[in-house]
Design a protein around this motif. Structure first.
Motif, PDB file in Angstrom:
ATOM      1  N   ALA A   1      33.225 -36.935 -55.191  1.00  0.00           N
ATOM      2  CA  ALA A   1      33.845 -37.618 -54.058  1.00  0.00           C
ATOM      3  C   ALA A   1      34.328 -36.612 -53.015  1.00  0.00           C
ATOM      4  CB  ALA A   1      35.005 -38.479 -54.535  1.00  0.00           C
ATOM      5  N   ILE A   2      34.371 -37.072 -51.765  1.00  0.00           N
ATOM      6  CA  ILE A   2      34.875 -36.274 -50.650  1.00  0.00           C
ATOM      7  C   ILE A   2      35.872 -37.142 -49.902  1.00  0.00           C
ATOM      8  CG2 ILE A   2      34.273 -34.906 -48.618  1.00  0.00           C
ATOM      9  CD1 ILE A   2      31.309 -35.104 -49.670  1.00  0.00           C
ATOM     10  N   ALA A   3      37.099 -36.642 -49.752  1.00  0.00           N
ATOM     11  CA  ALA A   3      38.133 -37.399 -49.048  1.00  0.00           C
ATOM     12  C   ALA A   3      38.904 -36.445 -48.143  1.00  0.00           C
ATOM     13  CB  ALA A   3      39.078 -38.084 -50.036  1.00  0.00           C
ATOM     14  N   MET A   4      38.500 -36.395 -46.903  1.00  0.00           N
ATOM     15  CA  MET A   4      39.173 -35.521 -45.941  1.00  0.00           C
ATOM     16  C   MET A   4      38.800 -35.918 -44.522  1.00  0.00           C
ATOM     17  SD  MET A   4      37.106 -31.874 -46.143  1.00  0.00           S
ATOM     18  CE  MET A   4      36.650 -31.846 -47.884  1.00  0.00           C
ATOM     19  N   ARG A   5      39.557 -35.383 -43.593  1.00  0.00           N
ATOM     20  CA  ARG A   5      39.229 -35.535 -42.180  1.00  0.00           C
ATOM     21  C   ARG A   5      37.928 -34.799 -41.874  1.00  0.00           C
ATOM     22  NH1 ARG A   5      42.984 -37.044 -38.213  1.00  0.00           N
ATOM     23  NH2 ARG A   5      45.077 -37.516 -38.985  1.00  0.00           N
ATOM     24  N   ASN A   6      37.503 -34.869 -40.616  1.00  0.00           N
ATOM     25  CA  ASN A   6      36.297 -34.160 -40.196  1.00  0.00           C
ATOM     26  C   ASN A   6      36.567 -32.657 -40.058  1.00  0.00           C
ATOM     27  OD1 ASN A   6      34.980 -36.579 -40.113  1.00  0.00           O
ATOM     28  ND2 ASN A   6      34.347 -36.438 -37.988  1.00  0.00           N
ATOM     29  N   PHE A   7      36.778 -32.015 -41.195  1.00  0.00           N
ATOM     30  CA  PHE A   7      36.915 -30.566 -41.227  1.00  0.00           C
ATOM     31  C   PHE A   7      35.554 -29.938 -41.519  1.00  0.00           C
ATOM     32  CE2 PHE A   7      41.449 -31.442 -42.763  1.00  0.00           C
ATOM     33  CZ  PHE A   7      42.010 -31.168 -41.515  1.00  0.00           C
ATOM     34  N   PRO A   8      35.352 -28.659 -41.203  1.00  0.00           N
ATOM     35  CA  PRO A   8      34.084 -28.009 -41.531  1.00  0.00           C
ATOM     36  C   PRO A   8      33.770 -28.023 -43.026  1.00  0.00           C
ATOM     37  CG  PRO A   8      35.293 -26.699 -39.926  1.00  0.00           C
ATOM     38  CD  PRO A   8      36.222 -27.798 -40.368  1.00  0.00           C
TER      39      PRO A   8
ATOM     40  N   ALA B   1      31.066 -29.652 -48.727  1.00  0.00           N
ATOM     41  CA  ALA B   1      31.214 -30.434 -49.958  1.00  0.00           C
ATOM     42  C   ALA B   1      30.039 -31.384 -50.153  1.00  0.00           C
ATOM     43  CB  ALA B   1      32.528 -31.211 -49.918  1.00  0.00           C
ATOM     44  N   PHE B   2      29.620 -32.044 -49.072  1.00  0.00           N
ATOM     45  CA  PHE B   2      28.521 -33.011 -49.169  1.00  0.00           C
ATOM     46  C   PHE B   2      27.242 -32.331 -49.639  1.00  0.00           C
ATOM     47  CE2 PHE B   2      24.789 -35.105 -47.476  1.00  0.00           C
ATOM     48  CZ  PHE B   2      24.997 -36.431 -47.804  1.00  0.00           C
ATOM     49  N   TRP B   3      26.857 -31.252 -48.960  1.00  0.00           N
ATOM     50  CA  TRP B   3      25.584 -30.614 -49.288  1.00  0.00           C
ATOM     51  C   TRP B   3      25.632 -29.918 -50.649  1.00  0.00           C
ATOM     52  CZ3 TRP B   3      21.318 -31.860 -46.797  1.00  0.00           C
ATOM     53  CH2 TRP B   3      21.434 -32.424 -45.534  1.00  0.00           C
TER      54      TRP B   3
ATOM     55  N   VAL C   1      39.291 -32.814 -51.664  1.00  0.00           N
ATOM     56  CA  VAL C   1      40.227 -33.548 -50.810  1.00  0.00           C
ATOM     57  C   VAL C   1      41.031 -32.587 -49.947  1.00  0.00           C
ATOM     58  CG1 VAL C   1      40.387 -35.391 -52.534  1.00  0.00           C
ATOM     59  CG2 VAL C   1      42.093 -33.567 -52.522  1.00  0.00           C
ATOM     60  N   ASP C   2      41.405 -33.042 -48.752  1.00  0.00           N
ATOM     61  CA  ASP C   2      42.268 -32.217 -47.906  1.00  0.00           C
ATOM     62  C   ASP C   2      43.735 -32.467 -48.259  1.00  0.00           C
ATOM     63  OD1 ASP C   2      42.984 -34.614 -46.675  1.00  0.00           O
ATOM     64  OD2 ASP C   2      41.905 -34.201 -44.820  1.00  0.00           O
ATOM     65  N   GLY C   3      44.616 -31.738 -47.589  1.00  0.00           N
ATOM     66  CA  GLY C   3      46.031 -31.802 -47.933  1.00  0.00           C
ATOM     67  C   GLY C   3      46.632 -33.174 -47.805  1.00  0.00           C
TER      68      GLY C   3
ATOM     69  N   PRO D   1      31.494 -40.285 -50.190  1.00  0.00           N
ATOM     70  CA  PRO D   1      32.477 -40.148 -49.108  1.00  0.00           C
ATOM     71  C   PRO D   1      33.488 -41.295 -49.167  1.00  0.00           C
ATOM     72  CG  PRO D   1      30.213 -39.958 -48.282  1.00  0.00           C
ATOM     73  CD  PRO D   1      30.133 -40.515 -49.665  1.00  0.00           C
ATOM     74  N   LEU D   2      34.761 -40.954 -49.204  1.00  0.00           N
ATOM     75  CA  LEU D   2      35.811 -41.971 -49.242  1.00  0.00           C
ATOM     76  C   LEU D   2      36.492 -42.061 -47.879  1.00  0.00           C
ATOM     77  CD1 LEU D   2      37.484 -41.274 -52.718  1.00  0.00           C
ATOM     78  CD2 LEU D   2      35.709 -42.958 -52.144  1.00  0.00           C
ATOM     79  N   ASN D   3      36.988 -43.250 -47.582  1.00  0.00           N
ATOM     80  CA  ASN D   3      37.651 -43.506 -46.310  1.00  0.00           C
ATOM     81  C   ASN D   3      38.959 -42.727 -46.245  1.00  0.00           C
ATOM     82  OD1 ASN D   3      39.059 -44.593 -44.112  1.00  0.00           O
ATOM     83  ND2 ASN D   3      38.153 -46.615 -44.386  1.00  0.00           N
ATOM     84  N   ALA D   4      38.999 -41.705 -45.401  1.00  0.00           N
ATOM     85  CA  ALA D   4      40.186 -40.858 -45.309  1.00  0.00           C
ATOM     86  C   ALA D   4      41.370 -41.593 -44.690  1.00  0.00           C
ATOM     87  CB  ALA D   4      39.863 -39.605 -44.499  1.00  0.00           C
TER      88      ALA D   4
END
Length: 580
Positions: free
Chosen positions: A101-108, A113-115, A150-152, A126-129
């Protein structure tokens, strides 16, 4: 505008499709077996996501991502994603088919993480941030994610939940030390961004990915009830990758021009919508990786910041929701900024007024707006409308792209004749397998490979689709069907109305009354009576709103840009029933 088009179209739509999909043509098609059903697919499409990732090495030191004062090249991205892929396998035991899973804003770090997940045969989730901690935990539980990056902000939300709310191992990105606890960090795993170039230049672990292997679980907007996870394959995504390039080729053939040559200079796209939405992921990020484009990220949508970025980064295109394009065109900064690099503005995810494409054409001479129709379940694009076709039919979302078949059905599932109003169904290589871990919802929405969209449309003799309403949101006033888009378009034709939504208000006698919620432009003194008088010559009497709610604040939207009509319906119903 007709004089500008002169002899357009010089080629019919049917002939255009024949030319572009013929043997040896750029969009040549073949029929293959997918899950026991014949599906037409593009013969020259990429095989899977890993092929695109490996091919991206050729872009070298080109800038791939821009975020504020940070820049990441294709080389740096490749090495970082590959390094993370190895750590996911070696340290976290991620196997082919496992969910990451990926849960974060549009950070680089989002594409990294996706690739990293996609290239080792894992399923990227991708989860809804924008979701709450409970929403995020639901996505982790429902998908069965073994790892979540996940981001902070997302880490803090998950940490606020009771232990056991999910079982995913967390990897933190851009998280301050006081909320990380024992959570590992991406920086610990692959090093800081400043050192990405020094990472090993090696491919991710090989997992023998097949085109029909599962690739992504993207959760639907969830405006009613829990979101459903649309399970997409590598083939679905590769089909969409070709679909989104078709519109410009179709426009060239229609006007009698040669096909556009691949651009020599790098293209730049501004991304104001989330990566976790199908547009941001499938139709912006993945194509940019394939064609070497630069993506400029925004921490949060702001029209003045967007115009500054368009000027600074020489942005060629932007894909957002219609309200963003309106804000760009009507900002006082639009005239002050150098926007000459823009080649067009595309939008989707919500109904667009015909006035918008005329506005684009008026303010950007020689350039066009673009729109289309798609869904999470169709891996993004299913129809597209642009260039002269869009100017000629500004109220249409366009005809199907070659990879899709469309039909209009009645409530019983019978196919309706041309021009009839009914529900849109879509079939093609971009249609997902179904909903993850939800056979009941899958059976309701998918039938023999056809996806029931829930959208009410009509389709003309040339195949142009006109979106009228959502089936579940369509109003029935005294036995008469009322299509919200028609009224919303009429409202948006008023110069003081910036946003509009039509909702049904319960009524004891008529069943439902028409309710309108409008957002006016700054400084407007528009009244409800003036709104009604604006609509009166444009609509039948039974379609006129019984209640008009005028606001100055932005209407509530989902992360994908859709207005949350359920909330507006409840608010307007409460106002309508209030004493006095």
């Amino acid at each position: 505008m007709q004089s500008e088009r002169r002899n357009w179209p010089s080629v019919s739509l049917d002939e255009t499709y024949r030319i572009l999909t013929a043997p040896a043509a750029p969009f040549e098609m073949e029929t293959i077996d997918v899950a026991g059903r014949p599906v037409r697919v593009y013969k020259k499409a990429y095989r899977d996501l890993r092929w695109i990732f490996e091919a991206s090495k050729a872009w070298g030191d080109r800038t791939f991502l821009v975020f504020e004062d940070e820049r990441l090249s294709f080389t740096e991205h490749y090495r970082a994603a590959s390094a993370l892929a190895w750590r996911l396998v070696d340290d976290y035991g991620v196997q082919k088919g496992d969910r990451v899973a990926i849960a974060m804003r549009n950070f680089p770090e989002w594409p990294i993480a996706f690739w990293a997940a996609a290239t080792i045969g894992a399923i990227a989730v991708p989860l809804n941030a924008w979701g709450t901690g409970d929403d995020l935990a639901y996505g982790l539980r429902d998908s069965g994610a073994s790892v979540a990056i996940v981001d902070g902000e997302r880490l803090a939300r998950l940490n606020s939940l009771t232990p056991g709310s999910h079982s995913a191992k967390l990897i933190a990105v851009r998280a301050v030390s006081d909320i990380r606890n024992a959570t590992d960090t991406l920086e610990n795993l692959i090093g800081p961004a400043s050192n990405y170039r020094a990472l090993p230049d090696r491919a991710p672990p090989d997992r023998d990915i097949h085109p029909d292997d599962d690739a992504t679980i993207l959760y639907t907007s969830g405006t009613t009830g829990r979101s459903k996870g649309a399970l997409g394959t590598h083939r679905n995504i590769m089909c969409n990758l070709v679909n989104i390039t078709f519109s410009s080729a179709r426009a060239a053939i229609r006007r009698g021009d040669p096909l556009p040559a691949p651009p020599e200079a790098q293209k730049a796209v501004l991304l104001p919508v989330p990566f976790f939405h199908v547009t941001g992921c499938h139709s912006i990020m993945i194509p940019a990786m394939a064609n070497g484009s630069k993506i400029v990220l925004m921490y949060k949508w702001n029209v003045e910041a967007a115009l500054e970025l368009i000027e600074r980064e020489r942005i060629n295109s932007m894909s957002g929701v219609p309200s963003m394009t309106w804000q760009l065109l009507e900002s006082p900064d639009f005239e002050r900024r150098d926007v000459s690099s823009l080649e067009g503005l595309s939008y989707g995810g919500a109904a667009a007024s015909p006035e918008l494409t005329r506005k684009v054409a008026a303010l950007c001479p020689g350039k066009f707006g673009g729109t289309g129709y798609g869904a999470t379940e169709t891996s993004s694009v299913s129809t597209s409308n642009g260039a002269e076709d869009y100017l000629a039919r500004p109220d249409s979302v366009g005809p199907a792209v070659p990879g899709c078949d469309l039909r209009v059905i009645d409530e019983a599932g019978n196919v309706l004749p041309v021009g009839a109003i009914g529900e849109l169904e879509i079939y093609g290589g971009n249609v997902v397998k179904g909903y993850w871990n939800n056979p009941q919802a899958t059976a309701a929405a998918f039938r023999d490979g056809w996806y029931r969209t829930g959208d009410i449309v009509r389709m003309d003799a040339e195949g142009f689709v006109y979106l009228l309403d959502r089936a579940k949101d369509m109003l029935i006033r005294g036995g008469e069907n009322v299509y919200c888009v028609e009224i919303e378009d009429a409202l948006l034709a008023h110069p003081d109305i910036f946003e509009a939504a039509i909702v049904g208000i319960p009524d004891r006698v008529l069943g439902e009354l028409v309710g309108a919620v409008v957002r006016t432009r700054a400084g407007s003194r528009l009244t409800a009576d003036q709104v009604t008088e604006h609509l009166r010559p444009r609509l039948a009497a039974f379609k006129l709103p019984a209640h008009v709610d005028i606001r100055t604040e932005e209407l509530p939207r989902t992360a994908s840009g859709k207005i949350v009509k359920r909330q507006l319906r409840e608010e307007l119903a409460a106002k309508a029933s209030a004493p006095g």
